[in-house]
Scaffold this motif. Structure first.
Motif, PDB file in Angstrom:
ATOM      1  N   ILE A  33       0.883  -1.177   0.000  1.00  0.00           N
ATOM      2  CA  ILE A  33       0.000   0.000   0.000  1.00  0.00           C
ATOM      3  C   ILE A  33       0.917   1.222   0.000  1.00  0.00           C
ATOM      4  N   ASP A  34       1.086   1.841  -1.153  1.00  0.00           N
ATOM      5  CA  ASP A  34       2.029   2.947  -1.312  1.00  0.00           C
ATOM      6  C   ASP A  34       1.448   4.278  -0.839  1.00  0.00           C
ATOM      7  N   LYS A  35       0.199   4.516  -1.155  1.00  0.00           N
ATOM      8  CA  LYS A  35      -0.489   5.744  -0.737  1.00  0.00           C
ATOM      9  C   LYS A  35      -1.895   5.375  -0.300  1.00  0.00           C
ATOM     10  N   PRO A  36      -2.428   6.079   0.707  1.00  0.00           N
ATOM     11  CA  PRO A  36      -1.843   7.173   1.478  1.00  0.00           C
ATOM     12  C   PRO A  36      -0.780   6.672   2.451  1.00  0.00           C
ATOM     13  N   ASP A  37      -0.011   7.623   3.001  1.00  0.00           N
ATOM     14  CA  ASP A  37       1.022   7.267   3.956  1.00  0.00           C
ATOM     15  C   ASP A  37       0.431   7.072   5.345  1.00  0.00           C
ATOM     16  N   LYS A  38      -0.063   8.181   5.941  1.00  0.00           N
ATOM     17  CA  LYS A  38      -0.622   8.108   7.283  1.00  0.00           C
ATOM     18  C   LYS A  38      -2.017   8.715   7.385  1.00  0.00           C
ATOM     19  N   PHE A  39      -2.332   9.634   6.457  1.00  0.00           N
ATOM     20  CA  PHE A  39      -3.558  10.411   6.627  1.00  0.00           C
ATOM     21  C   PHE A  39      -4.390  10.414   5.357  1.00  0.00           C
ATOM     22  N   ILE A  40      -5.707  10.564   5.547  1.00  0.00           N
ATOM     23  CA  ILE A  40      -6.669  10.714   4.458  1.00  0.00           C
ATOM     24  C   ILE A  40      -7.449  11.990   4.731  1.00  0.00           C
ATOM     25  N   GLY A  41      -7.625  12.801   3.697  1.00  0.00           N
ATOM     26  CA  GLY A  41      -8.360  14.055   3.853  1.00  0.00           C
ATOM     27  C   GLY A  41      -9.533  14.147   2.907  1.00  0.00           C
ATOM     28  N   GLN A  42      -9.856  15.363   2.516  1.00  0.00           N
ATOM     29  CA  GLN A  42     -10.960  15.578   1.575  1.00  0.00           C
ATOM     30  C   GLN A  42     -10.653  14.976   0.220  1.00  0.00           C
ATOM     31  N   SER A  43      -9.386  15.022  -0.167  1.00  0.00           N
ATOM     32  CA  SER A  43      -8.988  14.447  -1.455  1.00  0.00           C
ATOM     33  C   SER A  43      -7.604  13.842  -1.314  1.00  0.00           C
ATOM     34  N   GLY A  44      -7.266  12.967  -2.184  1.00  0.00           N
ATOM     35  CA  GLY A  44      -5.970  12.304  -2.148  1.00  0.00           C
ATOM     36  C   GLY A  44      -5.961  11.163  -3.135  1.00  0.00           C
ATOM     37  N   THR A  45      -4.993  10.277  -2.989  1.00  0.00           N
ATOM     38  CA  THR A  45      -4.806   9.177  -3.934  1.00  0.00           C
ATOM     39  C   THR A  45      -4.557   7.879  -3.180  1.00  0.00           C
ATOM     40  N   LEU A  46      -5.151   6.813  -3.680  1.00  0.00           N
ATOM     41  CA  LEU A  46      -4.867   5.465  -3.212  1.00  0.00           C
ATOM     42  C   LEU A  46      -4.000   4.786  -4.262  1.00  0.00           C
ATOM     43  N   ASP A  47      -2.825   4.296  -3.859  1.00  0.00           N
ATOM     44  CA  ASP A  47      -1.933   3.559  -4.748  1.00  0.00           C
ATOM     45  C   ASP A  47      -1.580   2.230  -4.095  1.00  0.00           C
ATOM     46  N   VAL A  48      -1.844   1.141  -4.795  1.00  0.00           N
ATOM     47  CA  VAL A  48      -1.522  -0.204  -4.310  1.00  0.00           C
ATOM     48  C   VAL A  48      -0.757  -0.932  -5.401  1.00  0.00           C
ATOM     49  N   THR A  49       0.317  -1.613  -5.004  1.00  0.00           N
ATOM     50  CA  THR A  49       1.080  -2.436  -5.945  1.00  0.00           C
ATOM     51  C   THR A  49       0.854  -3.900  -5.611  1.00  0.00           C
ATOM     52  N   ALA A  50       0.523  -4.700  -6.642  1.00  0.00           N
ATOM     53  CA  ALA A  50       0.278  -6.139  -6.476  1.00  0.00           C
ATOM     54  C   ALA A  50       1.186  -6.900  -7.432  1.00  0.00           C
ATOM     55  N   GLU A  51       1.862  -7.922  -6.892  1.00  0.00           N
ATOM     56  CA  GLU A  51       2.843  -8.661  -7.695  1.00  0.00           C
ATOM     57  C   GLU A  51       2.527 -10.146  -7.682  1.00  0.00           C
ATOM     58  N   ALA A  52       2.567 -10.736  -8.885  1.00  0.00           N
ATOM     59  CA  ALA A  52       2.387 -12.181  -9.057  1.00  0.00           C
ATOM     60  C   ALA A  52       2.997 -12.555 -10.403  1.00  0.00           C
ATOM     61  N   PRO A  53       3.371 -13.837 -10.613  1.00  0.00           N
ATOM     62  CA  PRO A  53       3.923 -14.229 -11.910  1.00  0.00           C
ATOM     63  C   PRO A  53       2.979 -13.863 -13.053  1.00  0.00           C
ATOM     64  N   ALA A  54       3.544 -13.154 -14.036  1.00  0.00           N
ATOM     65  CA  ALA A  54       2.782 -12.686 -15.198  1.00  0.00           C
ATOM     66  C   ALA A  54       1.627 -11.772 -14.802  1.00  0.00           C
ATOM     67  N   ALA A  55       1.649 -11.258 -13.564  1.00  0.00           N
ATOM     68  CA  ALA A  55       0.623 -10.338 -13.058  1.00  0.00           C
ATOM     69  C   ALA A  55      -0.774 -10.929 -13.219  1.00  0.00           C
ATOM     70  N   ARG A  56      -0.898 -12.242 -12.936  1.00  0.00           N
ATOM     71  CA  ARG A  56      -2.194 -12.909 -13.054  1.00  0.00           C
ATOM     72  C   ARG A  56      -2.762 -13.156 -11.661  1.00  0.00           C
ATOM     73  N   PHE A  57      -3.961 -12.677 -11.445  1.00  0.00           N
ATOM     74  CA  PHE A  57      -4.646 -12.814 -10.162  1.00  0.00           C
ATOM     75  C   PHE A  57      -6.034 -13.403 -10.405  1.00  0.00           C
ATOM     76  N   THR A  58      -6.466 -14.257  -9.483  1.00  0.00           N
ATOM     77  CA  THR A  58      -7.849 -14.738  -9.558  1.00  0.00           C
ATOM     78  C   THR A  58      -8.789 -13.785  -8.828  1.00  0.00           C
ATOM     79  N   SER A  59      -8.242 -13.030  -7.868  1.00  0.00           N
ATOM     80  CA  SER A  59      -9.054 -12.003  -7.206  1.00  0.00           C
ATOM     81  C   SER A  59      -8.125 -10.935  -6.645  1.00  0.00           C
ATOM     82  N   LEU A  60      -8.640  -9.710  -6.569  1.00  0.00           N
ATOM     83  CA  LEU A  60      -7.891  -8.596  -5.996  1.00  0.00           C
ATOM     84  C   LEU A  60      -8.916  -7.570  -5.528  1.00  0.00           C
TER      85      LEU A  60
END
Length: 465
Positions: free
Chosen positions: A33-60
């Motif tokens: 979970i890259d963003k947010p760092d510690k706080f959430i406000g009126q606006s901001g960004t959620l950034d999540v990185t997910a890693e798997a072989p060939a970037a294949r997931f059955t659910s996320l």
């Protein structure tokens, strides 16, 4: 026959068991979970990185949990959407706006971001699962800011100061002029009585190359990116800048270019072997000039004192003749042809050769060494983002870390660096940006723009949004 068949069955069972065991030993998805760092406000960004072989997931899936409720933010199976970017063959980045404006169910207080993902193992024998959480705080109330000082007038290329209150006291605050920010410092460091940590002082400038109509505001911004701001400038005055022509000759180029290149390996320009030194000079006058500006900004913003170290007007070099002024727009000619244009961001002051150069005011030495086009150069920190620069010196009488007093000899004038003759290049800096020194030499300006405001900073009104 039966024994042979039993052996085959046993081998198959062992192989299947082994494959199942190997499948279970496979790495599950890796989640960050890259963003947010510690706080959430009126606006901001959620950034999540997910890693798997060939970037294949059955659910996320991504959810935020708060007050016993789970709010979905993203899922591969439909529902809330986000931007999915493949970072490399094995990694995906999931991004979406995240704050009260896009997730209205959020309330002030503690929350938890939960990310879960599954992928199939070797030979699709198992599902491998991962779960990642991050605890955050939701802050929805913006900071408060109120300007306390009065009568703020800004000259183009000049400086000003404001006294204000920002609450809570730990928020980031200062002055924003266009897209340039100037930090606020605790007013106690400027000698204002009391220890109210919300009371701040900020020096700022309208730079020579900024638009006269650039918005100027005091701002306060918390870690959740909630922000409050207030306008406060009474008037802005245009100040015409001089335009001059500089005729270059071979004698000057042959004198300054080799020495500057010898001291400036960062420019990565070899010393000319023939008579044609103009290309190297143009690199020095443009590229090295910008490198020097970046270096000066880094020096005068990373190690500054939060307290005001100076007092009263700054001292101009005594009995000096002004040979060039601030924001002089120069056009350079060589053999009658225009070859370059640059802006001279300081005053060139001349008296006699190797005249004693004194500290314009009290402070601490940040630099006492060769600095590109300025040759031997001293920079003094005066605190709260204010600094002074002394270029083209022939010698030093101080070293980095020395504390100096107003009028103390710090070196001798010279013609090192990009200097046509013996003189002092002097400029003032506010948060790393060159500003017109004339104001800082003026006792009335210092009294009205700085000292008066600090005296009046006593009782402050309750901040308003």
């Amino acid at each position: 026959m039966f024994r042979w068949l039993a052996t085959l069955v046993l081998i198959a069972a062992v192989a299947a068991g082994g494959a199942y065991y190997v499948a279970g030993r496979s790495t599950p998805p890796r989640l960050t979970i890259d963003k947010p760092d510690k706080f959430i406000g009126q606006s901001g960004t959620l950034d999540v990185t997910a890693e798997a072989p060939a970037a294949r997931f059955t659910s996320l899936t991504i959810d935020v949990e708060q007050n016993g409720r789970s709010i979905p933010l993203f899922t591969l199976l439909g529902g809330p959407t986000a931007t999915i970017t493949q970072v490399d063959p094995n990694r995906l980045r999931i991004s979406r706006p995240f704050g009260k404006q896009t997730v209205p169910e959020l309330q002030s207080g503690a929350a938890r971001i939960v990310v879960t993902a599954t992928r199939l193992s070797f030979l699709n024998l198992r599902k491998l699962s991962s779960r990642m959480t991050k605890d955050v705080q939701v802050r929805l109330e913006p900071p408060r800011v109120a300007v306390l000082s009065t009568h703020h007038y800004v000259n183009h290329g000049g400086s000003e100061m404001v006294v204000y209150r920002a609450a809570p006291a730990d928020v980031r605050s200062g002055v924003r002029v266009g897209n340039v920010e100037y930090p606020g410092f605790p007013a106690s460091g400027a000698g204002v009585p009391g220890t109210d940590p919300a009371l701040k002082v900020a020096f700022f400038a309208l730079l020579h190359d900024q638009d006269l109509n650039a918005p100027i505001v005091v701002f306060a911004q918390d870690e959740a990116d909630n922000q409050a701001k207030a306008t406060f400038v009474d008037n802005v005055f245009e100040k015409p800048f001089k335009r001059s022509k500089i005729e270059l000759d071979d004698k000057f180029l042959q004198r300054v270019v080799p020495e500057i290149l010898e001291h400036s390996p960062e420019l990565k320009v070899a010393a000319p072997t023939g008579d044609d030194v103009l290309p190297a000079f143009l690199k020095i006058n443009g590229q090295l000039r910008q490198m020097n500006a970046d270096r000066i900004a880094a020096l005068t913003t990373s190690k500054v004192s939060p307290s005001r170290l100076w007092d009263g007007p700054f001292v101009q070099l005594g009995n000096s003749q002004v040979e060039a002024s601030f924001a002089d727009h120069r056009t350079y000619f060589y053999k009658g042809q225009e070859v370059d244009r640059q802006v001279h961001l300081g005053f060139d002051l001349a008296v006699t050769s190797r005249i004693a150069v004194v500290a314009a005011n009290a402070g601490q030495v940040l630099n006492a060494s060769w600095l590109g086009i300025y040759g031997n150069c001293i920079i003094i920190d005066h605190g709260m983002g204010v600094a002074s620069l002394y270029g083209h010196l022939s010698s030093f009488d101080v070293k980095v870390g020395d504390t100096v007093t107003k009028g103390q000899t710090i070196g001798r004038s010279g013609m090192t660096g990009l200097a046509g003759g013996d003189h002092l290049h002097f400029t003032m800096l506010v948060n790393g940006h060159p500003v017109n020194p004339v104001e800082w030499w003026d006792a009335h300006w210092v009294q009205d723009r700085v000292d008066r405001k600090l005296r009046e900073a006593g009782a402050a009104p309750t901040p308003t949004r």
